[in-house]
Write a protein that holds these residues in place. Sequence first.
Motif, PDB file in Angstrom:
ATOM      1  N   MET A   1     -46.086 -42.975 -14.102  1.00  0.00           N
ATOM      2  CA  MET A   1     -45.160 -43.092 -13.630  1.00  0.00           C
ATOM      3  C   MET A   1     -45.338 -44.702 -13.994  1.00  0.00           C
ATOM      4  N   GLY A   2     -44.003 -45.985 -14.655  1.00  0.00           N
ATOM      5  CA  GLY A   2     -44.473 -47.044 -14.706  1.00  0.00           C
ATOM      6  C   GLY A   2     -44.788 -47.589 -13.452  1.00  0.00           C
ATOM      7  N   GLY A   3     -45.793 -49.248 -13.696  1.00  0.00           N
ATOM      8  CA  GLY A   3     -45.716 -50.160 -12.136  1.00  0.00           C
ATOM      9  C   GLY A   3     -46.093 -48.891 -10.985  1.00  0.00           C
ATOM     10  N   ASP A   4     -45.766 -49.574  -9.874  1.00  0.00           N
ATOM     11  CA  ASP A   4     -46.188 -48.805  -9.065  1.00  0.00           C
ATOM     12  C   ASP A   4     -45.194 -47.721  -8.836  1.00  0.00           C
ATOM     13  N   ASP A   5     -43.427 -47.299  -9.301  1.00  0.00           N
ATOM     14  CA  ASP A   5     -42.710 -46.548  -9.531  1.00  0.00           C
ATOM     15  C   ASP A   5     -43.309 -44.799  -8.578  1.00  0.00           C
ATOM     16  N   LEU A   6     -44.425 -45.005  -9.241  1.00  0.00           N
ATOM     17  CA  LEU A   6     -44.386 -43.614  -8.608  1.00  0.00           C
ATOM     18  C   LEU A   6     -45.140 -43.244  -6.620  1.00  0.00           C
ATOM     19  N   CYS A   7     -45.495 -44.738  -6.376  1.00  0.00           N
ATOM     20  CA  CYS A   7     -45.579 -44.625  -5.208  1.00  0.00           C
ATOM     21  C   CYS A   7     -44.610 -44.403  -4.714  1.00  0.00           C
ATOM     22  N   ARG A   8     -43.150 -45.158  -4.989  1.00  0.00           N
ATOM     23  CA  ARG A   8     -42.303 -46.026  -4.577  1.00  0.00           C
ATOM     24  C   ARG A   8     -41.642 -44.677  -4.191  1.00  0.00           C
TER      25      ARG A   8
ATOM     26  N   ASN B   1     -50.931 -48.122  -3.676  1.00  0.00           N
ATOM     27  CA  ASN B   1     -50.825 -49.840  -4.048  1.00  0.00           C
ATOM     28  C   ASN B   1     -49.183 -50.037  -4.676  1.00  0.00           C
ATOM     29  N   TRP B   2     -49.230 -51.299  -4.309  1.00  0.00           N
ATOM     30  CA  TRP B   2     -47.978 -52.086  -4.868  1.00  0.00           C
ATOM     31  C   TRP B   2     -48.179 -53.644  -5.819  1.00  0.00           C
ATOM     32  N   GLN B   3     -47.230 -53.610  -6.637  1.00  0.00           N
ATOM     33  CA  GLN B   3     -46.975 -54.556  -7.590  1.00  0.00           C
ATOM     34  C   GLN B   3     -46.394 -56.159  -6.457  1.00  0.00           C
ATOM     35  N   HIS B   4     -47.246 -56.928  -6.959  1.00  0.00           N
ATOM     36  CA  HIS B   4     -47.230 -58.450  -5.836  1.00  0.00           C
ATOM     37  C   HIS B   4     -46.387 -59.013  -7.385  1.00  0.00           C
ATOM     38  N   VAL B   5     -45.108 -58.826  -7.385  1.00  0.00           N
ATOM     39  CA  VAL B   5     -44.114 -59.680  -8.659  1.00  0.00           C
ATOM     40  C   VAL B   5     -44.373 -60.731  -8.623  1.00  0.00           C
ATOM     41  N   GLU B   6     -43.777 -61.422  -9.655  1.00  0.00           N
ATOM     42  CA  GLU B   6     -43.272 -62.904  -9.645  1.00  0.00           C
ATOM     43  C   GLU B   6     -41.919 -63.813  -9.504  1.00  0.00           C
ATOM     44  N   GLY B   7     -41.557 -63.928  -8.198  1.00  0.00           N
ATOM     45  CA  GLY B   7     -40.540 -63.850  -7.908  1.00  0.00           C
ATOM     46  C   GLY B   7     -40.192 -63.687  -6.521  1.00  0.00           C
ATOM     47  N   GLU B   8     -40.622 -62.215  -6.440  1.00  0.00           N
ATOM     48  CA  GLU B   8     -40.415 -61.258  -5.156  1.00  0.00           C
ATOM     49  C   GLU B   8     -41.761 -61.593  -4.729  1.00  0.00           C
ATOM     50  N   ASP B   9     -40.368 -61.545  -3.060  1.00  0.00           N
ATOM     51  CA  ASP B   9     -41.845 -61.636  -1.763  1.00  0.00           C
ATOM     52  C   ASP B   9     -42.309 -59.289  -1.219  1.00  0.00           C
ATOM     53  N   TRP B  10     -43.351 -59.895  -1.537  1.00  0.00           N
ATOM     54  CA  TRP B  10     -43.825 -58.335  -1.426  1.00  0.00           C
ATOM     55  C   TRP B  10     -43.647 -57.419  -0.567  1.00  0.00           C
ATOM     56  N   GLN B  11     -43.399 -58.441   1.092  1.00  0.00           N
ATOM     57  CA  GLN B  11     -42.815 -57.606   1.809  1.00  0.00           C
ATOM     58  C   GLN B  11     -41.801 -57.414   1.903  1.00  0.00           C
ATOM     59  N   ASP B  12     -40.243 -57.983   0.787  1.00  0.00           N
ATOM     60  CA  ASP B  12     -38.939 -57.735   0.614  1.00  0.00           C
ATOM     61  C   ASP B  12     -38.820 -56.172  -0.282  1.00  0.00           C
ATOM     62  N   ARG B  13     -40.408 -56.211  -0.792  1.00  0.00           N
ATOM     63  CA  ARG B  13     -39.907 -55.486  -1.944  1.00  0.00           C
ATOM     64  C   ARG B  13     -40.302 -53.724  -1.118  1.00  0.00           C
ATOM     65  N   LEU B  14     -41.800 -53.869  -0.778  1.00  0.00           N
ATOM     66  CA  LEU B  14     -41.641 -52.806   0.142  1.00  0.00           C
ATOM     67  C   LEU B  14     -40.523 -52.592   1.463  1.00  0.00           C
ATOM     68  N   ARG B  15     -40.396 -53.304   1.768  1.00  0.00           N
ATOM     69  CA  ARG B  15     -38.828 -52.914   2.379  1.00  0.00           C
ATOM     70  C   ARG B  15     -37.937 -51.974   1.833  1.00  0.00           C
ATOM     71  N   SER B  16     -38.009 -52.919   1.037  1.00  0.00           N
ATOM     72  CA  SER B  16     -36.988 -51.704   0.249  1.00  0.00           C
ATOM     73  C   SER B  16     -37.124 -50.112  -0.427  1.00  0.00           C
ATOM     74  N   TRP B  17     -38.717 -49.782  -0.234  1.00  0.00           N
ATOM     75  CA  TRP B  17     -38.593 -48.858  -0.237  1.00  0.00           C
ATOM     76  C   TRP B  17     -38.892 -47.338   0.520  1.00  0.00           C
ATOM     77  N   VAL B  18     -38.417 -47.919   1.963  1.00  0.00           N
ATOM     78  CA  VAL B  18     -38.451 -47.049   3.178  1.00  0.00           C
ATOM     79  C   VAL B  18     -37.152 -46.486   2.962  1.00  0.00           C
ATOM     80  N   PRO B  19     -36.668 -45.323   3.684  1.00  0.00           N
ATOM     81  CA  PRO B  19     -36.087 -44.344   3.216  1.00  0.00           C
ATOM     82  C   PRO B  19     -35.173 -44.976   4.723  1.00  0.00           C
ATOM     83  N   ARG B  20     -34.076 -44.241   4.634  1.00  0.00           N
ATOM     84  CA  ARG B  20     -32.912 -43.781   5.852  1.00  0.00           C
ATOM     85  C   ARG B  20     -33.738 -43.601   6.921  1.00  0.00           C
ATOM     86  N   GLY B  21     -33.329 -43.734   8.375  1.00  0.00           N
ATOM     87  CA  GLY B  21     -33.330 -42.724   9.142  1.00  0.00           C
ATOM     88  C   GLY B  21     -35.038 -42.947   9.460  1.00  0.00           C
ATOM     89  N   CYS B  22     -35.676 -43.557   8.753  1.00  0.00           N
ATOM     90  CA  CYS B  22     -37.422 -44.122   9.358  1.00  0.00           C
ATOM     91  C   CYS B  22     -37.780 -45.260   9.466  1.00  0.00           C
TER      92      CYS B  22
END
Length: 506
Positions: free
Chosen positions: A256-263, A284-305
């Motif tokens: 899958m493209g980029g870190d889509d599989l892990c997401r 593994n996760w991408q550090h993307v220009e102009g994005e906070d990597w921590q926010d990127r990962l926070r957005s992956w977390v499913p509801r209820g967890c």
Amino acid sequence: MSNSSPATLPSTARVDVTLRLRDALLAASFTADGLLDLLGAPAYAALARSETVPALRATRGDTALESLVRLFLLQQPVPHARVTGVLPVDVCVEGGWLVRTGGDEVAATVDIRPYGGPGGEDWFIVSDLGCAVGGAGGIGSRDEGVVLGVGGASTTLAGITVRAPVGAALDLGTGSGIQALHAARHATRVTATDVNPRALDIAALTLALSGAPAADLRQGSLFEPIEDDETFDLIVSNPPFVISPGARLTYRDGGMGGDDLCRTLVQQSGQRLNGGGFAQFLANWQHVEGEDWQDRLRSWVPRGCDAWIVQREVQDITQYAELWLRDAGDHRGDTAEYQARYDAWLDEFEARKVRAVGFGWIALHRTEAVEPSITVEEWPHPVEQPLGDTVRAHFDRIDYLRAHDDAALLAGHFRLAAEVVQEQVGLPGAEDPEHVVLRQNRGMRRATRVDTVGAGFAGVCDGTLSAGRILDAIAQLVGEDPVLLRDRTPAQIRLLVEQGFLEPAR
Ligand SMILES: C[S@@+](CC[C@H](N)C(=O)[O-])C[C@H]1O[C@@H](n2cnc3c(N)ncnc32)[C@H](O)[C@@H]1O
């Protein structure tokens, strides 16, 4: 791409043969301890670096164990006569574990690596030939569906997994079956999936040869093989997390493209978890220009967890591309081809505006809390494995903190965690330290700066007095207003509890 066709695997149906082989391996001390005794520490450690010369030198004799190490770990054909008294040779040939080669020799069809279980079990990890030791070094010339043995990532995930007794566990992307094998110790039912059917056969062989119960093996991508209404108490996955320009090797490139599989894995696991259940991944996760990597990962977390995400390492894109080019052995091939692959990797990162790649662990705990807790942190320092109990205790403390407002916290009792020490940092000879550090010698081995109140407070915590009473006593000692101290200290206590320096004494 497929440069060599994979060998036929031993029969998964002939469990009788597998058990006879297991007995023979154990009788010859072909175990983790036996191997270490035979090879000695340097040769044993060299195997982990894919260096087999020291082990070949240490197995030039003709004992049963030496023959088995050569056969199953070092891929050396062995004279038939040397193994007749050691193995049921004809039965092993019939079951597909051995083949007769030219001359009067036999050779193994798969690698078998002795592997010590956490309870002292003598386990065996089966993998494709040449994959038992040292991870993937130079595997790129091999078939795309090659199944690897135990690597550093495998043992890291096995170590951080919460090992509570559970009903149903899922190992997604089982490969050699190592995670399923660990889960079989504490889960009533283990389901193991893989997109690669060869991996499912190898996982079945690993479990049977290790004397573990069979798992429910299913082929398919991600959660596809899981029924709509099926849920688990534990989900583990060491997925093909490599961020690469194209799916080349199934064991590492998710396709899958980029870190889509892990997401996708993280996002979809939420609805597959039972209440109170844990999902644990390497990623593994991408550090993307102009994005906070921590926010990127926070957005992956499913509801209820609740989530605890630890970044263990970051590599810039050149280091990253080189790491995985070497992993595939590309650096040993044609220079122009190597450079073209390297270029393509950097093109891919450039197109995605990726500047670096993070490696780490993602742990989810399904709590259904109204206000989920998501911790995303960087902790590149050494930790004490196994960490499963530490992971569980982290989520327990998060639950505790969520349920206790500041007043309740001050009424609570705490104990200093085992083996926490205080370090005073300052110039040599100075009367007062510049600052005080509390350091854990266990688990995450964290260190944190505290002020004198924090250090004093932690030192008194033995579960006897409430936090509020301790602060009142400290206020009196340092001549501070106890109301103000009760007001400003809970934030520091929260941090010390969250990070495991203090434990609620229930
Ligand atoms: C890095 S290996 C991990 C193997 C083993 N679980 C371990 O811990 O050593 C990743 C595994 O995931 C499998 N895989 C690749 N893509 C997958 C997908 N889309 N869905 C499920 N499994 C996949 C690969 O075939 C491989 O066996």
